[in-house]
Design an enzyme around this catalytic site. Sequence first.
Site, PDB file in Angstrom:
ATOM      1  CB  SER A 109      -0.969  -0.038   1.194  1.00 34.28           C
ATOM      2  OG  SER A 109      -1.987   0.942   1.040  1.00 34.28           O
ATOM      3  CD  GLU A 207      -2.340  -2.511  -4.304  1.00 38.39           C
ATOM      4  OE1 GLU A 207      -3.483  -2.805  -3.941  1.00 38.39           O
ATOM      5  OE2 GLU A 207      -1.658  -1.640  -3.723  1.00 38.39           O
ATOM      6  CG  HIS A 276      -5.433  -2.589  -0.483  1.00 42.63           C
ATOM      7  ND1 HIS A 276      -4.536  -2.160  -1.451  1.00 42.63           N
ATOM      8  CD2 HIS A 276      -5.198  -1.833   0.614  1.00 42.63           C
ATOM      9  CE1 HIS A 276      -3.794  -1.181  -0.947  1.00 42.63           C
ATOM     10  NE2 HIS A 276      -4.167  -0.964   0.298  1.00 42.63           N
TER      11      HIS A 276
END
Length: 307
Positions: A109, A207, A276
């Site tokens: 992330s 992503e 995620h």
Amino acid sequence: MMLPKPLKHGDTVGVIAPASPSNIENYQKSKAFIESLGLSIQEGKHLKNVHGYLAGTDDERLEDLHAMFADDSIKGIIFAGGGYGTARIAHRLDYELIKKNPKIFWGYSDLTYLHTAIRQETGLVTFHGPMLASDVGKDDFHPLSKKQFNQLFEPTSLVYDESFSTLEVIAEGEAQGEIVGGNLTLIASSLGGPYELDTKGKLLFIEDIDEEPYRIDGYLAQLMHAGKLDDAAGIIVGDFKNAVPTRKPSLTLETVLTDYFQSLKKPVMKGFQIGHCQPHFAIPLGTRATLSTKSKSLSIQPGVKES
């Protein structure tokens, strides 16, 4: 490329939060899993600090990060969570310290910014994998996600194929190269700065979470205009959780991805459960891999060195 040493039972790993404050209850639940791997935990001095949307001031978060690399008793660093904040401290990292003390560095992330900066400044291979408060400590943490930590204990060649999830070909081909990338928002935010992602001859992985199709469209346009899509040898499309449009009418995420990738003369596949999501397939960043649309597979070299 510089591979970190593998972990072994009895080792201590450091836990820090270099971005946003973590859910402490989830973090406490995650500790039992880390201990079940035969590892001990040393918490960063400022792990539980809160400074607005940051887990402590820039100085405090930087202090924890440097302390973990400087401490020879810490054999790996696993992050409590992401959120926002690592771009604020990337220019202040002591890259010589990191280069002299290479060790496992595991998270994803917002950690994308540090993955890129550290790899491009030092050559250290890092890991895009589930974090403690964000994933491990939650009730839906998947058994397959748990197995991903095994690659930290011995050199492990990984193969992602359709035994894990359905993979869809956007553009055909086969290519080899280092895997780079991570969170699309963070990749786009690096453009024009000293830690701009280098995709030349590499497999670009992307992503994201909670980004509408028009936002993803904008980020991909940035990468296209910066030459990052043309430079890449191939593109790995991971999970885009909650990519649901609120403005109507809207293009779908599938249409956006097709618009940018279908005409590329290089392999592009989507459907990888990396990001995620649960399960979350963890991968090393910086190792060489092969992306093949013919076999619908991604084969990745080990992320740790031989003992």
